[in-house]
Design a protein around this motif. Structure first.
Motif, PDB file in Angstrom:
ATOM      1  N   ALA A  93       6.946  -3.692   6.978  1.00 12.88           N
ATOM      2  CA  ALA A  93       6.332  -2.550   6.326  1.00 12.88           C
ATOM      3  C   ALA A  93       5.802  -2.913   4.995  1.00 12.88           C
ATOM      4  O   ALA A  93       4.893  -2.847   4.442  1.00 12.88           O
ATOM      5  N   PHE A  94       6.541  -3.735   4.190  1.00 10.15           N
ATOM      6  CA  PHE A  94       6.374  -4.245   3.483  1.00 10.15           C
ATOM      7  C   PHE A  94       5.543  -5.530   3.125  1.00 10.15           C
ATOM      8  O   PHE A  94       6.025  -6.695   4.012  1.00 10.15           O
ATOM      9  N   GLY A  95       4.138  -5.530   2.933  1.00  7.88           N
ATOM     10  CA  GLY A  95       3.365  -6.390   2.835  1.00  7.88           C
ATOM     11  C   GLY A  95       3.064  -7.981   2.522  1.00  7.88           C
ATOM     12  O   GLY A  95       3.212  -8.673   2.136  1.00  7.88           O
ATOM     13  N   SER A 121      -3.157   4.347   5.895  1.00 10.14           N
ATOM     14  CA  SER A 121      -3.312   4.528   4.467  1.00 10.14           C
ATOM     15  C   SER A 121      -2.034   3.146   3.302  1.00 10.14           C
ATOM     16  O   SER A 121      -0.942   2.638   4.710  1.00 10.14           O
ATOM     17  N   THR A 122      -1.736   3.112   2.392  1.00  8.24           N
ATOM     18  CA  THR A 122      -1.222   2.074   1.872  1.00  8.24           C
ATOM     19  C   THR A 122      -0.543   2.876   0.877  1.00  8.24           C
ATOM     20  O   THR A 122      -1.599   3.774  -0.711  1.00  8.24           O
ATOM     21  N   ALA A 164      13.256  -0.426  -2.116  1.00  6.74           N
ATOM     22  CA  ALA A 164      11.796   0.868  -2.553  1.00  6.74           C
ATOM     23  C   ALA A 164      11.152   0.979  -0.780  1.00  6.74           C
ATOM     24  O   ALA A 164      11.092   2.506  -0.348  1.00  6.74           O
ATOM     25  N   ALA A 165      10.313  -0.469  -0.423  1.00  9.08           N
ATOM     26  CA  ALA A 165      10.009  -0.318   0.584  1.00  9.08           C
ATOM     27  C   ALA A 165      10.529   0.277   1.868  1.00  9.08           C
ATOM     28  O   ALA A 165       9.794   0.217   2.827  1.00  9.08           O
ATOM     29  N   ARG A 166      12.095  -0.193   1.627  1.00 12.30           N
ATOM     30  CA  ARG A 166      12.737   0.381   2.787  1.00 12.30           C
ATOM     31  C   ARG A 166      12.426   1.300   2.926  1.00 12.30           C
ATOM     32  O   ARG A 166      13.078   2.298   4.265  1.00 12.30           O
ATOM     33  N   ALA A 167      12.566   3.024   1.774  1.00 11.39           N
ATOM     34  CA  ALA A 167      13.056   3.967   2.171  1.00 11.39           C
ATOM     35  C   ALA A 167      12.222   4.392   2.733  1.00 11.39           C
ATOM     36  O   ALA A 167      11.861   5.354   3.607  1.00 11.39           O
ATOM     37  N   LEU A 168      10.747   3.971   1.966  1.00 11.42           N
ATOM     38  CA  LEU A 168       9.272   3.848   2.515  1.00 11.42           C
ATOM     39  C   LEU A 168       9.482   4.210   3.722  1.00 11.42           C
ATOM     40  O   LEU A 168       8.300   4.655   4.943  1.00 11.42           O
ATOM     41  N   GLU A 169       9.425   2.654   4.517  1.00 12.30           N
ATOM     42  CA  GLU A 169       9.354   3.077   5.733  1.00 12.30           C
ATOM     43  C   GLU A 169      10.198   3.663   7.166  1.00 12.30           C
ATOM     44  O   GLU A 169       9.729   3.733   7.937  1.00 12.30           O
ATOM     45  N   THR A 188       2.369  -0.028   5.841  1.00 11.27           N
ATOM     46  CA  THR A 188       2.037  -1.001   4.700  1.00 11.27           C
ATOM     47  C   THR A 188       2.563  -0.499   3.544  1.00 11.27           C
ATOM     48  O   THR A 188       1.437   0.989   2.776  1.00 11.27           O
ATOM     49  N   VAL A 189       3.208  -1.425   2.789  1.00  5.90           N
ATOM     50  CA  VAL A 189       3.007  -0.973   1.208  1.00  5.90           C
ATOM     51  C   VAL A 189       3.496  -2.044   0.981  1.00  5.90           C
ATOM     52  O   VAL A 189       4.069  -3.541   1.204  1.00  5.90           O
TER      53      VAL A 189
END
Ligand code: ZN
Ligand code: ZN
Length: 249
Positions: free
Chosen positions: A68-70, A205-206, A223-228, A234-235
């Motif tokens: 998800a970490f773009g 949403s981004t 942090a992106a992993r937690a959001l994923e 998309t982070v």
């Protein structure tokens, strides 16, 4: 002291070098000399992590990032001038300088800014208590005003991690593993938990993570992993500074 009163009473000086500011510049916080010492990060770079392109092979800096970490971008290289600015923000008790740092970040180009939420990388409780504020949150708020995008305190640190600066790249990864969690209640938005959860999962949403410095990207990737894990599709990430030579060998 409210800022307007402070401006009347104190001669305006640069927060970094203490040089007096001209009358025309008196609303600024950092003088031209200091600002011009900040060296913008420019392409060619890895399209994903924004690091100058490796000479051969694929970029190793972002190879292990969660799907998800773009995209990550930084405004300036963290050499002398910019390092002082970050130092003032973090250790100098000068959170107001976030406005100047955010001005340097406002020109960064990322997909989906128009519909993005800004999410500051959180501090651990102990560090927040000693510092009194989260520098990334100050940056996110200042940048949110420039971009006219909302800031959502969506992440918490589940534990106090050791300062990353003294660690090797492998130790940095281990140090932040599992350090973040998405916080659904009490994130500063007045919407129900259910609506927030579905907004996170909404493919349109981004989420843009905001931090002061990009070094090995271990913290941002975690942090992106937690959001994923919470369903974010998309982070992206923006930082003010980027470390000159991330040693990720
Ligand atoms: Zn100055
Ligand atoms: Zn890369």
């Amino acid at each position: 002291m409210p800022e307007a009163v402070e401006q009347l009473l104190l001669p305006a000086e640069c927060l970094l070098c203490r040089a007096l500011l001209s009358f025309a510049d008196s609303s600024r916080l950092v003088c031209d000399v200091c600002r011009h010492r900040w060296r913008p990060v420019r392409p060619p770079w890895c399209p994903r992590c924004g690091q100058p392109e490796p000479l051969f092979g694929r970029c190793r800096l972002c190879a292990e990032w969660p799907t998800a970490f773009g995209v990550a971008r930084s405004a300036v290289w963290l050499d002398a001038g910019a390092r002082e600015a970050v130092h003032a923000l973090k250790y100098g008790g000068l959170p107001r300088i976030a406005t100047e740092l955010a001005t340097a970040m406002a020109g960064l180009e990322l997909p989906g800014i128009d519909s993005a939420w800004l999410v500051p990388v959180p501090l651990g409780r102990a560090r927040l208590r000693t510092r009194g504020y989260n520098q990334s949150e100050r940056l996110a708020r200042a940048l949110g005003r420039r971009w006219r995008r909302p800031v959502v305190d969506l992440l918490v640190r589940t534990r106090d991690t050791a300062a990353q600066t003294a660690l090797t790249p492998e130790a940095r990864l281990a140090n932040v593993a599992g350090a973040f969690q998405v916080r659904i209640g009490d994130c500063g938005l007045r919407i129900s938990s259910e609506r927030l959860k579905s907004a996170i999962r909404n493919p349109k949403s981004t989420i843009i993570l905001v931090d002061d410095v990009f070094t090995t990207s271990a913290t941002l990737a975690e942090a992106a992993r937690a959001l994923e894990r919470a369903g974010a599709g998309t982070v992206s990430a923006v930082t003010f500074g980027r470390a000159l030579v991330p040693d990720f060998t």
